[in-house]
Design an enzyme around this catalytic site. Structure first.
Site, PDB file in Angstrom:
ATOM      1  N   GLY A  56       0.828  -1.213   0.000  1.00  0.00           N
ATOM      2  CA  GLY A  56       0.000   0.000   0.000  1.00  0.00           C
ATOM      3  C   GLY A  56       0.852   1.248   0.000  1.00  0.00           C
ATOM      4  O   GLY A  56       2.064   1.185  -0.216  1.00  0.00           O
ATOM      5  N   ASN A  57       0.237   2.382   0.212  1.00  0.00           N
ATOM      6  CA  ASN A  57       0.975   3.645   0.281  1.00  0.00           C
ATOM      7  C   ASN A  57       0.343   4.543   1.337  1.00  0.00           C
ATOM      8  O   ASN A  57      -0.660   4.191   1.942  1.00  0.00           O
ATOM      9  CB  ASN A  57       1.027   4.317  -1.088  1.00  0.00           C
ATOM     10  CG  ASN A  57      -0.356   4.649  -1.604  1.00  0.00           C
ATOM     11  OD1 ASN A  57      -1.041   5.482  -1.031  1.00  0.00           O
ATOM     12  ND2 ASN A  57      -0.765   3.968  -2.671  1.00  0.00           N
ATOM     13  N   ARG A  58       0.973   5.718   1.548  1.00  0.00           N
ATOM     14  CA  ARG A  58       0.592   6.543   2.693  1.00  0.00           C
ATOM     15  C   ARG A  58      -0.458   7.607   2.365  1.00  0.00           C
ATOM     16  O   ARG A  58      -0.667   8.519   3.147  1.00  0.00           O
ATOM     17  CB  ARG A  58       1.858   7.210   3.259  1.00  0.00           C
ATOM     18  CG  ARG A  58       2.831   6.183   3.805  1.00  0.00           C
ATOM     19  CD  ARG A  58       4.160   6.787   4.133  1.00  0.00           C
ATOM     20  NE  ARG A  58       4.047   7.878   5.084  1.00  0.00           N
ATOM     21  CZ  ARG A  58       4.991   8.756   5.328  1.00  0.00           C
ATOM     22  NH1 ARG A  58       6.138   8.667   4.673  1.00  0.00           N
ATOM     23  NH2 ARG A  58       4.822   9.701   6.202  1.00  0.00           N
ATOM     24  N   SER A  59      -1.129   7.485   1.249  1.00  0.00           N
ATOM     25  CA  SER A  59      -2.141   8.504   0.921  1.00  0.00           C
ATOM     26  C   SER A  59      -3.310   8.423   1.904  1.00  0.00           C
ATOM     27  O   SER A  59      -3.855   7.351   2.144  1.00  0.00           O
ATOM     28  CB  SER A  59      -2.648   8.274  -0.502  1.00  0.00           C
ATOM     29  OG  SER A  59      -3.721   9.152  -0.747  1.00  0.00           O
TER      30      SER A  59
END
Ligand code: C5P
Length: 423
Positions: free
Chosen positions: A210-213
């Protein structure tokens, strides 16, 4: 843009209100500053006049022929009182009309915001609390004071919130206000699609890449578009924020799901804003049960091996939207308008802006909104700084512009201001 009246009370926090005034004017609002006589003891008329670009009316006896004590309030889209001192709150609650600011409050039919700031004892005094309750009962929006260091060594509730936070609250009111706000309705009859959040690409039933958005910028874009009258489809990937009023949400998890939802919604859209952070790669296979560590003993000791995860590329949804519109002359206005975001960190190959210009050409979208990201910058925070770049030669495109650092709601308004001329 909007007509804002900024009523300044006589408290030391008046100096912070000069920054709030700047935020309003930098974003194109027309601001009339109405300081009380005591406010001018803290910050003088030349400061308010220079920052607002207008003469500053300080009493009811100047310019009488133009009836300022009635006109200023009647023409306002929003009245903001900051800092609202105990005295000013008391006079407003009693309906007094003994200076230009209180007469303005009695003639204004637009939303009114009070941002109180004073010493904790004064704020908590039953007289002040009763006056605040009276104002709230009449529909005044009160932004509660923040807690923290006050003028002296003392601390407690009573601090004026930071200018950026005040601006965000005011902007939200302006955007959601009754038809008085001129920006309302400019997107009426339009269907806009906004993607927000970050995709999660599963590895096994419990893990994902995933990512930190956080989705905050995308949600702010959806909220502003809805407030301006658009029908909004928000394709939301793994976001836990409250859904903005008047917005249809389609929840997705992975890049492929996001592609399906966006492509479907884009069929009758006027604008697609791809604010989501879409994973460029996904694991080639998704294990049907949790991937386990091995605990076998080998001749060399305990088994320390780890699996290798093979990745495959995800489709570039943005580029796909551009290709689906067909290949026409560079200056043509095509439907839907496609807006991309470029969250960049900058590296040896180029600055954030260089990388964004190169990405605009590569992706072929109409507008690219570039922002710098990194540890504690942009992701998960409430503010953003962005640069707007248009497809070279695009008809109707305004010039490049930079906005921020500003609350994500304010950035969303700037982005829509930048899209609207293309419609
Ligand atoms: O190439 P990059 O990921 O930096 O581009 C960012 C822009 O492209 C964003 O608007 C994002 O929503 C979009 N994007 C996409 N599909 C991908 C990756 C990014 O639409 N697979």
């Amino acid at each position: 843009m909007s007509n804002v009246v900024l009523g300044v009370g006589g408290g030391i926090a008046a100096y912070k209100v000069a920054s709030l005034l700047r935020l309003f004017t930098e974003h194109g609002h027309d601001v009339t500053v109405v300081p009380t006589a005591s406010a001018l003891q803290f910050v003088g008329a030349p400061t308010w006049s220079a920052l607002s670009g207008k003469p500053v009316a300080t009493d009811v006896w100047s310019d009488v022929a133009r009836v300022p004590h009635v006109r200023i309030g009647q023409q306002a889209d929003l009245v903001v009182v900051a800092p609202a001192t105990a005295d000013l709150i008391a006079r407003a609650a009693a309906g007094m009309a003994d200076d230009l600011l209180t007469t303005t409050l009695l003639t204004a039919s637009c939303p009114v915001v009070f941002a109180p700031a004073m010493h904790t004892e004064m704020w908590l005094h039953p007289a002040t609390q009763a006056n605040v309750a009276t104002l709230v009962g009449r529909g005044v929006h009160v932004i509660p004071p923040a807690s923290g260091r006050l003028t002296g060594a003392d601390t407690g509730p009573g601090r004026l919130p930071e200018p950026g936070d005040l601006y965000a609250a005011c902007l939200h009111l302006l955007e959601s206000a009754a038809p008085a706000a001129p920006s309302r309705g400019v997107l009426a009859g339009r269907h806009v699609v906004v993607s927000a959040g970050g995709t999660r690409e599963p590895l096994d039933p419990v893990r994902f890449l995933g990512n930190r958005s956080s989705g905050k910028q995308g949600y702010a874009l959806a909220a502003v578009a809805a407030a301006r009258g658009a029908r909004v489809t928000l394709v939301s990937a793994n976001v836990t924020l409250p859904v903005p009023a008047g917005v249809d949400v389609v929840e997705v998890g992975t890049a492929i799901e996001l592609q399906d939802a966006v492509t479907r919604a884009a069929k009758d859209a006027d604008v697609v804003v791809m604010a989501a952070a879409v994973a460029d790669f996904r694991p080639r296979t998704v294990a049907s049960s949790k991937i386990k560590k091995t605990h076998a003993e080998t001749v060399a000791g305990p088994d320390e091996s780890a699996p290798t995860i093979e990745l495959v590329r995800n489709p570039d949804i943005l580029a796909g939207l551009v290709q689906a519109r067909g290949d026409r002359a560079r200056g043509d206005r095509l439907r839907p308008i496609v807006v991309g975001f470029a969250a960049e960190t900058g590296d040896a190959a180029g600055s954030v802006l260089d990388l964004a210009r190169e990405k605009l050409v590569r992706k072929g979208c109409d507008l690219l909104v570039a922002n710098e990201v990194g540890d504690g910058v942009a992701f998960g925070t409430d503010t953003n700084t962005v640069h707007l770049f248009y497809r070279p030669g695009l008809a109707g495109a305004p010039g490049e512009r930079t906005a921020g650092p500003a609350p994500k709601e304010a950035i969303a308004a700037v982005v829509w201001d930048g899209i609207q001329p293309l419609l």
